[in-house]
Design a protein around this motif. Structure first.
Motif, short mmCIF file in Angstrom:
data_model
loop_
_atom_site.label_atom_id
_atom_site.label_comp_id
_atom_site.label_asym_id
_atom_site.label_seq_id
_atom_site.Cartn_x
_atom_site.Cartn_y
_atom_site.Cartn_z
N LEU A 29 8.33 10.39 8.08
CA LEU A 29 7.08 9.77 7.55
C LEU A 29 6.03 10.72 7.38
CD1 LEU A 29 7.13 6.64 10.09
CD2 LEU A 29 7.29 6.49 7.64
N LYS B 80 6.57 12.05 3.51
CA LYS B 80 6.18 11.21 2.85
C LYS B 80 4.78 10.98 2.49
CE LYS B 80 9.02 7.17 1.91
NZ LYS B 80 8.91 5.65 1.90
N ALA B 81 3.86 11.26 3.71
CA ALA B 81 2.53 11.30 3.64
C ALA B 81 2.03 12.56 2.67
CB ALA B 81 1.83 11.28 5.03
N GLU C 192 3.44 14.21 0.75
CA GLU C 192 3.82 14.22 -0.58
C GLU C 192 2.63 13.64 -1.43
OE1 GLU C 192 7.23 12.14 -1.65
OE2 GLU C 192 6.94 12.46 -3.95
N ILE C 193 1.94 12.75 -0.89
CA ILE C 193 0.84 11.87 -1.34
C ILE C 193 -0.53 12.53 -1.14
CG2 ILE C 193 -0.42 9.53 -0.99
CD1 ILE C 193 2.20 8.34 -1.24
N ASN C 194 -0.86 13.02 0.15
CA ASN C 194 -1.85 13.64 0.39
C ASN C 194 -1.56 14.53 1.46
OD1 ASN C 194 -4.74 14.22 1.22
ND2 ASN C 194 -5.39 12.03 1.07
N ALA D 201 -4.37 13.89 4.39
CA ALA D 201 -4.79 12.53 4.73
C ALA D 201 -5.41 12.23 6.04
CB ALA D 201 -3.42 11.54 4.78
#
Lengths: 410, 410
Positions: free
Chosen positions: B50, B53-54, B56-58, B61
């Motif tokens: 997880l 996954k995070a 990769e996006i930001n 975060a």
């Protein structure tokens, strides 16, 4: 400045790039001055993956625990989308169903939303935050997580739009809007600018898988303006509302095909009162939905009754009727599941008695045999052989749309 | 009949078979007449998956959204385990942190449990249901999901045991219990039947990665009887309690090695008051923990101060001190991160002044050089060269355990 609820389905958030695309759509709406509440489904195949994980451990797991499991899918997509929006520099918060106040009944796996307690969302909107809410889920009176069943995210979005008195509820899917027929089948099919709730309901029921039925019913009840549009194309979509402003040239809005249908015929029934009641109350008790019903005119002392059910209910319905053969009194059951239902839908139909005839004419000219007919105020359905189904859609579409367009071109 | 809280880590629930194994342990405890509350971590690498996954996006975060994301891991493992227990025919319910009433402060990513509102759990236990609770997570006063940081599931289990006044809190891991030294390093190391909270705390801090430190502190504060045992072997584990009944033969309970350590020496400091204060308040302000401190006796007008920090803090600490060279006033910094800390821990040590000397003797006989020494009431730590570390553990263990065992065998 208004409030817009936007819903994005599983394919729209399937990977990091698509989540960023959704984040762009949301923030563009926000930058135009609107408050935005976005409702997301789980990413791509997440729900199916979780179901197979569960099946490996317990094929008969309780629905309560299944909902506990499945609700994580939307929590993941929503937090990831919030992170993508954070990366773009906007204030954002993701909320689960229970945090967003989505209260449901306790039918785990297929729960109904009872009310939305909007305090938390309104607090966040007051702070000018973008709010991301998990679709498909709620909380029941015991404080347990429920899910709304497949397609429930549409319903979540409409329920939030209704409770928040949103100006618009946009349903982003992988199609551009609602078409006059399936564009894969009828290349000439065109996108509708507007459609009424009732028409949309008939189309949804009849197999045009654009919007979840319950969401359209709810939108109609609370008069939520819907728009169906694509998260990929950026084109304007189809507006779904109570009354459409533009009078369409045709009285028909769309043509739908439903292959999930079978016809059962009970042959040799006594021609006496009460027979139909016995048959359909039996089926209703087992929750088998019956659609078109046709009763032959009695010949001598017997008559026949034919009706259609969903293809998946055929076995159950046949078994049930055979078990009650003496009670009902019939000679034999004839089953035909090699058929399809073709329907034309249009709010203008009721004032235009020629519409059904035009449809039958198109089918006759193409040599397509009609087995059964059913009509409502805004719909005409016919049963045809499965092998004729695609051709039936094409010739009926041609009759209603192409010829009229040619006329207006003259 | 008592109430037992059982905690299972990520490797214990990594796949369907292991989840079934955990379900067997839980239901066997239940069948012996106990009420059972089980606390589970996320499956295997779920949390790491997880996190990537995070990222990769930001990559930056917010911690609030990270907690929203990461908390799904335990929700998945808990619902799956409940399904496994359902399949065995027992009444069971899985609860998230917020459903179980685990209230925390708002330090997203590293939250502290403030209290546990036990109503829901007690209601379920009254129904004789087995209760499965997500570890590692809680809810703050805003209704947002928080996580307790790595290893937080141990803390969840102890907090629940304390709030529910459980008779025992069993921490299932992939090791059999607490050993006198790392068995991979010292094959003769033996498992302790019992150990005190204080000894366990020293061992946990010193790198024996069996129990999360915060959980031991909490267990000591609320006097929760702990047991560390393996979910794979079925053997009895190690009991951790306030006072141990059996007087161990040795005054030393265990030997730990910590390689995550570096020594910094500030050379050429003025021999005047206030220097040490300047150095360590600077480091404290940046939250850099300092362990062993050694100040040389002044020679002429200068002195040296050496201290150890976590290896990962070395760069930050050096930068900070160099930036304040004029304020502190030193000649140069000498860094040595090629070292390890070896510690002996034992509650009996305080009344036995020979213990430290025995340790030094063992190291001297093996030709191992000691750089720094630090002692507390129940611990002696020494810094040695990294290349000597494993041998140091072996010779010290031999000195304290093998020789004593031989004595008692005579």
């Amino acid at each position: 400045m208004g409030l817009i609820v936007q819903k994005f389905g599983g394919s729209s958030v399937a990977d990091a790039d698509r989540i960023r695309n959704v984040a762009r759509i949301i923030t563009e709406t926000y930058r135009r001055g609107h408050n935005v509440v976005a409702v997301l489904s789980a990413q791509g195949d997440t729900t199916d993956d979780l179901i197979s994980k569960a099946k490996e451990i317990n094929p008969h797991a309780s629905k309560r625990e299944m909902d506990m499991l499945l609700s994580t899918g939307e929590q993941i997509s929503c937090s990831l989308c919030a992170m993508a929006i954070e990366a773009m520099g906007y204030s954002v918060v993701s909320l689960t169903g229970w945090q967003a106040g989505v209260q449901s009944n306790s039918s785990y796996g297929n729960a109904r939303i009872k009310r939305v307690v909007t305090e938390r969302i309104l607090t966040e909107l007051d702070k000018r935050s973008i709010v991301i809410v998990t679709g498909f889920q709620g909380i029941n009176k015991y404080g347990d997580i429920t899910t709304l069943g497949r397609g429930g995210s549409d319903t979540s979005a409409v329920a939030l739009a209704a409770s928040l008195h949103a100006d618009l509820c946009q349903i982003y899917t992988d199609v551009d809007g609602v078409y006059t027929a399936d564009p894969r089948l009828v290349p000439e099919a065109h996108k509708l600018e507007e459609i009424t709730f009732d028409e949309m309901l008939e189309l949804a029921t009849l197999g045009a898988q654009v919007l979840h039925n319950r969401s359209v019913e709810m939108a109609k009840r609370y008069n939520v303006n819907l728009e169906v549009l694509s998260s990929f194309s950026g084109n304007p979509g189809t507006k779904v509302k109570e009354v459409v402003k533009i009078m369409e040239k045709s009285h028909v809005s769309g043509i739908a095909k439903d292959k999930n249908v079978a016809r059962l015929a009970l042959v040799g029934l006594a021609d006496e009162p009460g027979i139909a009641f016995r048959i359909f109350s039996l089926l209703a008790k087992e929750k088998i939905n019956v659609d078109i019903i046709l009763q032959s005119i009695g010949r001598g002392d017997t008559k026949d009754i034919s009706f259609t059910v969903a293809k998946s209910d055929t076995g159950e319905a046949t078994r049930l009727l055979e078990e009650n053969r003496d009670y009902i009194g019939f000679d034999h059951i004839d089953v035909n599941d090699n058929i399809a239902k073709i329907s034309i839908v249009g709010a203008g139909m009721i004032n235009n008695p020629g519409v059904a005839a035009t449809m039958f004419e198109a089918l006759f000219n193409a040599g397509i045999n009609i087995h059964m007919i059913s009509t409502s105020e805004i719909k005409v359905s016919v049963l045809v052989d499965l092998e004729d189904a695609d051709r039936a859609v094409q010739v009926v579409h041609k009759k209603f749309f192409d010829e009229i367009e040619m006329q207006s071109a003259i």
